[in-house]
Scaffold this motif. Structure first.
Motif, PDB file in Angstrom:
ATOM      1  N   THR A 176      22.833  -7.497   6.310  1.00 20.75           N
ATOM      2  CA  THR A 176      22.582  -6.553   7.391  1.00 20.75           C
ATOM      3  C   THR A 176      22.572  -5.124   6.864  1.00 20.75           C
ATOM      4  OG1 THR A 176      24.929  -6.756   7.825  1.00 20.75           O
ATOM      5  CG2 THR A 176      23.447  -7.907   9.324  1.00 20.75           C
ATOM      6  N   HIS A 177      23.431  -4.855   5.836  1.00 20.42           N
ATOM      7  CA  HIS A 177      23.510  -3.479   5.355  1.00 20.42           C
ATOM      8  C   HIS A 177      22.306  -3.112   4.499  1.00 20.42           C
ATOM      9  CE1 HIS A 177      25.407  -5.845   2.083  1.00 20.42           C
ATOM     10  NE2 HIS A 177      24.704  -5.025   1.333  1.00 20.42           N
ATOM     11  N   GLU A 178      21.525  -4.093   4.119  1.00 19.63           N
ATOM     12  CA  GLU A 178      20.402  -3.767   3.253  1.00 19.63           C
ATOM     13  C   GLU A 178      19.106  -4.040   3.998  1.00 19.63           C
ATOM     14  OE1 GLU A 178      20.153  -4.172  -1.242  1.00 19.63           O
ATOM     15  OE2 GLU A 178      19.053  -5.904  -0.506  1.00 19.63           O
ATOM     16  N   ILE A 179      18.642  -3.013   4.693  1.00 21.64           N
ATOM     17  CA  ILE A 179      17.398  -3.162   5.448  1.00 21.64           C
ATOM     18  C   ILE A 179      16.257  -3.083   4.447  1.00 21.64           C
ATOM     19  CG2 ILE A 179      15.950  -2.160   7.258  1.00 21.64           C
ATOM     20  CD1 ILE A 179      18.766  -0.846   8.171  1.00 21.64           C
ATOM     21  N   LEU A 180      15.377  -4.033   4.540  1.00 23.95           N
ATOM     22  CA  LEU A 180      14.227  -4.044   3.639  1.00 23.95           C
ATOM     23  C   LEU A 180      13.428  -2.775   3.909  1.00 23.95           C
ATOM     24  CD1 LEU A 180      12.875  -5.939   1.592  1.00 23.95           C
ATOM     25  CD2 LEU A 180      11.391  -6.677   3.446  1.00 23.95           C
ATOM     26  N   THR A 181      13.290  -1.941   2.898  1.00 22.33           N
ATOM     27  CA  THR A 181      12.644  -0.655   3.160  1.00 22.33           C
ATOM     28  C   THR A 181      11.129  -0.796   3.256  1.00 22.33           C
ATOM     29  OG1 THR A 181      12.455   1.633   2.530  1.00 22.33           O
ATOM     30  CG2 THR A 181      12.549   0.065   0.726  1.00 22.33           C
ATOM     31  N   LEU A 182      10.580  -0.089   4.225  1.00 23.23           N
ATOM     32  CA  LEU A 182       9.126  -0.107   4.446  1.00 23.23           C
ATOM     33  C   LEU A 182       8.478   1.156   3.880  1.00 23.23           C
ATOM     34  CD1 LEU A 182       9.426  -0.947   8.247  1.00 23.23           C
ATOM     35  CD2 LEU A 182       8.751  -2.575   6.487  1.00 23.23           C
ATOM     36  N   TRP A 183       9.294   2.057   3.364  1.00 27.75           N
ATOM     37  CA  TRP A 183       8.798   3.401   3.052  1.00 27.75           C
ATOM     38  C   TRP A 183       7.705   3.433   2.011  1.00 27.75           C
ATOM     39  CZ3 TRP A 183      14.122   6.333   2.464  1.00 27.75           C
ATOM     40  CH2 TRP A 183      14.788   6.263   3.699  1.00 27.75           C
ATOM     41  N   TYR A 184       7.661   2.403   1.143  1.00 27.79           N
ATOM     42  CA  TYR A 184       6.724   2.417   0.009  1.00 27.79           C
ATOM     43  C   TYR A 184       5.605   1.407   0.219  1.00 27.79           C
ATOM     44  CZ  TYR A 184      10.832   4.848  -1.509  1.00 27.79           C
ATOM     45  OH  TYR A 184      11.887   5.728  -1.537  1.00 27.79           O
ATOM     46  N   ARG A 185       5.521   0.890   1.442  1.00 33.54           N
ATOM     47  CA  ARG A 185       4.594  -0.213   1.716  1.00 33.54           C
ATOM     48  C   ARG A 185       3.203   0.300   2.077  1.00 33.54           C
ATOM     49  NH1 ARG A 185       7.142  -5.216   4.816  1.00 33.54           N
ATOM     50  NH2 ARG A 185       8.421  -5.094   2.937  1.00 33.54           N
ATOM     51  N   ALA A 186       2.194  -0.300   1.473  1.00 35.97           N
ATOM     52  CA  ALA A 186       0.811   0.140   1.688  1.00 35.97           C
ATOM     53  C   ALA A 186       0.362  -0.152   3.124  1.00 35.97           C
ATOM     54  CB  ALA A 186      -0.105  -0.582   0.700  1.00 35.97           C
ATOM     55  N   PRO A 187      -0.545   0.676   3.658  1.00 30.95           N
ATOM     56  CA  PRO A 187      -0.985   0.493   5.050  1.00 30.95           C
ATOM     57  C   PRO A 187      -1.641  -0.864   5.292  1.00 30.95           C
ATOM     58  CG  PRO A 187      -2.279   2.209   3.935  1.00 30.95           C
ATOM     59  CD  PRO A 187      -1.137   1.884   3.048  1.00 30.95           C
ATOM     60  N   GLU A 188      -2.376  -1.393   4.286  1.00 32.29           N
ATOM     61  CA  GLU A 188      -3.019  -2.700   4.506  1.00 32.29           C
ATOM     62  C   GLU A 188      -1.982  -3.813   4.661  1.00 32.29           C
ATOM     63  OE1 GLU A 188      -3.469  -2.022  -0.064  1.00 32.29           O
ATOM     64  OE2 GLU A 188      -3.329  -0.822   1.778  1.00 32.29           O
ATOM     65  N   VAL A 189      -0.832  -3.647   3.995  1.00 27.28           N
ATOM     66  CA  VAL A 189       0.243  -4.647   4.130  1.00 27.28           C
ATOM     67  C   VAL A 189       0.881  -4.497   5.511  1.00 27.28           C
ATOM     68  CG1 VAL A 189       2.422  -5.492   3.166  1.00 27.28           C
ATOM     69  CG2 VAL A 189       0.648  -4.616   1.631  1.00 27.28           C
ATOM     70  N   LEU A 190       1.131  -3.264   5.924  1.00 25.12           N
ATOM     71  CA  LEU A 190       1.704  -3.008   7.251  1.00 25.12           C
ATOM     72  C   LEU A 190       0.780  -3.507   8.356  1.00 25.12           C
ATOM     73  CD1 LEU A 190       2.923   0.618   6.468  1.00 25.12           C
ATOM     74  CD2 LEU A 190       4.441  -1.313   6.982  1.00 25.12           C
ATOM     75  N   LEU A 191      -0.528  -3.509   8.077  1.00 22.81           N
ATOM     76  CA  LEU A 191      -1.499  -3.969   9.086  1.00 22.81           C
ATOM     77  C   LEU A 191      -1.795  -5.470   8.969  1.00 22.81           C
ATOM     78  CD1 LEU A 191      -3.923  -0.901   9.027  1.00 22.81           C
ATOM     79  CD2 LEU A 191      -2.505  -1.629  10.958  1.00 22.81           C
ATOM     80  N   GLY A 192      -1.041  -6.153   8.118  1.00 23.94           N
ATOM     81  CA  GLY A 192      -1.116  -7.615   8.094  1.00 23.94           C
ATOM     82  C   GLY A 192      -2.220  -8.201   7.239  1.00 23.94           C
ATOM     83  N   THR A 193      -2.651  -7.512   6.191  1.00 26.63           N
ATOM     84  CA  THR A 193      -3.685  -8.085   5.338  1.00 26.63           C
ATOM     85  C   THR A 193      -3.187  -9.382   4.708  1.00 26.63           C
ATOM     86  OG1 THR A 193      -5.214  -7.664   3.520  1.00 26.63           O
ATOM     87  CG2 THR A 193      -2.982  -6.910   3.168  1.00 26.63           C
ATOM     88  N   THR A 194      -4.096 -10.309   4.484  1.00 23.27           N
ATOM     89  CA  THR A 194      -3.701 -11.548   3.812  1.00 23.27           C
ATOM     90  C   THR A 194      -4.141 -11.462   2.353  1.00 23.27           C
ATOM     91  OG1 THR A 194      -5.776 -12.426   4.647  1.00 23.27           O
ATOM     92  CG2 THR A 194      -3.776 -13.038   5.832  1.00 23.27           C
ATOM     93  N   HIS A 195      -4.920 -10.410   2.041  1.00 22.76           N
ATOM     94  CA  HIS A 195      -5.449 -10.299   0.688  1.00 22.76           C
ATOM     95  C   HIS A 195      -4.746  -9.159  -0.035  1.00 22.76           C
ATOM     96  CE1 HIS A 195      -8.225 -10.454  -2.626  1.00 22.76           C
ATOM     97  NE2 HIS A 195      -8.398  -9.147  -2.515  1.00 22.76           N
ATOM     98  N   ASP A 222      11.228   3.637  10.325  1.00 23.18           N
ATOM     99  CA  ASP A 222      12.272   2.622  10.448  1.00 23.18           C
ATOM    100  C   ASP A 222      11.761   1.357  11.141  1.00 23.18           C
ATOM    101  OD1 ASP A 222      12.051   3.745  12.921  1.00 23.18           O
ATOM    102  OD2 ASP A 222      14.007   4.738  12.874  1.00 23.18           O
ATOM    103  N   SER A 223      10.450   1.277  11.316  1.00 24.98           N
ATOM    104  CA  SER A 223       9.829   0.025  11.790  1.00 24.98           C
ATOM    105  C   SER A 223       8.400   0.058  11.272  1.00 24.98           C
ATOM    106  CB  SER A 223       9.824  -0.023  13.317  1.00 24.98           C
ATOM    107  OG  SER A 223       8.912   0.950  13.814  1.00 24.98           O
ATOM    108  N   GLU A 224       7.721  -1.088  11.346  1.00 23.23           N
ATOM    109  CA  GLU A 224       6.365  -1.120  10.785  1.00 23.23           C
ATOM    110  C   GLU A 224       5.434  -0.162  11.521  1.00 23.23           C
ATOM    111  OE1 GLU A 224       4.972  -5.032   9.922  1.00 23.23           O
ATOM    112  OE2 GLU A 224       6.732  -5.471   8.693  1.00 23.23           O
ATOM    113  N   VAL A 225       5.568  -0.100  12.850  1.00 21.11           N
ATOM    114  CA  VAL A 225       4.704   0.791  13.633  1.00 21.11           C
ATOM    115  C   VAL A 225       5.019   2.248  13.287  1.00 21.11           C
ATOM    116  CG1 VAL A 225       4.145   1.610  15.963  1.00 21.11           C
ATOM    117  CG2 VAL A 225       4.328  -0.834  15.509  1.00 21.11           C
ATOM    118  N   GLN A 226       6.324   2.584  13.275  1.00 25.59           N
ATOM    119  CA  GLN A 226       6.754   3.934  12.918  1.00 25.59           C
ATOM    120  C   GLN A 226       6.204   4.335  11.554  1.00 25.59           C
ATOM    121  OE1 GLN A 226       8.372   5.148  15.847  1.00 25.59           O
ATOM    122  NE2 GLN A 226       8.177   6.774  14.391  1.00 25.59           N
ATOM    123  N   GLN A 227       6.264   3.380  10.627  1.00 29.60           N
ATOM    124  CA  GLN A 227       5.832   3.631   9.253  1.00 29.60           C
ATOM    125  C   GLN A 227       4.344   3.996   9.238  1.00 29.60           C
ATOM    126  OE1 GLN A 227       7.859   3.841   6.724  1.00 29.60           O
ATOM    127  NE2 GLN A 227       6.258   4.247   5.231  1.00 29.60           N
TER     128      GLN A 227
END
Length: 309
Positions: A176-195, A222-227
């Motif tokens: 719980t104390h280690e939230i998977l960080t989204l800060w460095y995640r590419a937009p295509e990954v945040l938008l659900g790309t499969t490729h 702090d969430s995928e949408v926020q990111q």
């Protein structure tokens, strides 16, 4: 790979230095040589033949990538059994005293900026390590300052936590104390790309670059949408013209329409060459995002002495 009674007999555990989703990491001393190492303990999902072939494949990839000076060295693999009788692998890595997250934090706490030439050297080493992985067909997929180990004295940088997360292990439990960080995640990954492509790592490299310059994360959602909204606010809301196919991605919705700002508004103390390189790392369309190899040839690095890097 077989090993006496317990894999731990060969090592003296000094302290736990980390606990990730995939197991514990210890600083330990090799009793035979006195060498300080990092021991990563991972639980295995076994198949009928014992150690799954995917695991062995991952380990051989890690060994191969270890040849590069900018990838943390996997020195050995020991197999043991834990109290519940499950197979445990101990991966023995070279020990590095700090990581980029702590390095940035030490500057932030003193209110100092990291010297521009130090940033340049770290960025070049990062691009070089990423290029080595990419040229061997390996994506990291989770590059962030915490995964970049460092030697404070020589300013040598090495990529850690490569590929392992995918095949060697199952998450032990949700920390719980280690939230998977989204800060460095590419937009295509945040938008659900499969490729997934190598471009996902280059986006992360861009985020790390900006953070080295300002001492703070450039997109701290702090969430995928926020990111996504953080990204769109600075770089503009993408559309089919800028990024063909974006509206077909699985998690695409209608978003507020922002016009692109200059990247310099978020990273004010970076020179023109640096800003040019950073904007190439922040290209929306993955196929147009700069590669690690091309990044190394960018004029930003022209005045860097690369002989020992």
């Amino acid at each position: 790979m077989e090993f006496p009674k317990s894999a731990m007999d060969a090592f003296e555990k000094l302290e736990k230095v980390g606990e990730g989703t995939y197991g514990k990491v210890y600083r330990a001393r090799d009793k035979a040589t006195g060498q300080i190492v990092a021991l990563k303990k991972t639980r295995l999902v076994e198949d009928d033949e014992g150690v799954p072939s995917t695991t062995l494949r991952e380990i051989s990839i890690l060994r191969m990538l270890s040849r590069d000076p900018h990838v943390v060295k996997l020195m050995d693999v020991k197999q043991g059994v834990n109290k519940s009788g499950n197979t445990v692998l101990y991966l023995v890595f070279e020990y590095m005293e700090t990581d980029l997250k702590k390095f940035i934090r030490s500057y932030r706490q003193h209110g100092d900026n990291i010297p521009p030439q130090v940033i340049k050297s770290l960025m070049y080493q990062l691009c070089k390590g990423v290029d080595f992985c990419h040229s061997h067909g390996v994506l990291h997929r989770d590059l962030k300052p915490h995964n970049l180990l460092m030697d404070r004295k020589t300013l040598m940088l090495k990529i850690a936590d490569l590929g392992l997360a995918r095949a060697v292990t199952v998450p032990l439990k949700q920390y719980t104390h280690e939230i998977l960080t989204l800060w460095y995640r590419a937009p295509e990954v945040l938008l659900g790309t499969t490729h997934y492509s190598t471009a996902v790592d280059m986006w992360s490299v861009g985020c790390i670059f900006a953070e080295l310059v300002t001492n703070t994360a450039i997109f701290a959602g702090d969430s995928e949408v926020q990111q996504l909204l953080h990204i769109f606010r600075l770089l503009g809301t993408p559309n089919e013209e800028i990024w063909p196919g974006v509206s077909k991605l699985k998690d695409w919705h209608e978003y507020p329409q922002w016009k692109p700002q200059k990247v310099s508004t978020a990273v004010p103390n970076l020179d023109a060459n640096g800003l040019n390189l950073l904007s190439k790392m922040f290209e929306y369309e993955p196929s147009r995002r700069i590669s690690a190899r091309k990044a190394m040839e960018h004029p930003y690095f022209n005045d860097l002495d690369k002989t020992h890097l």
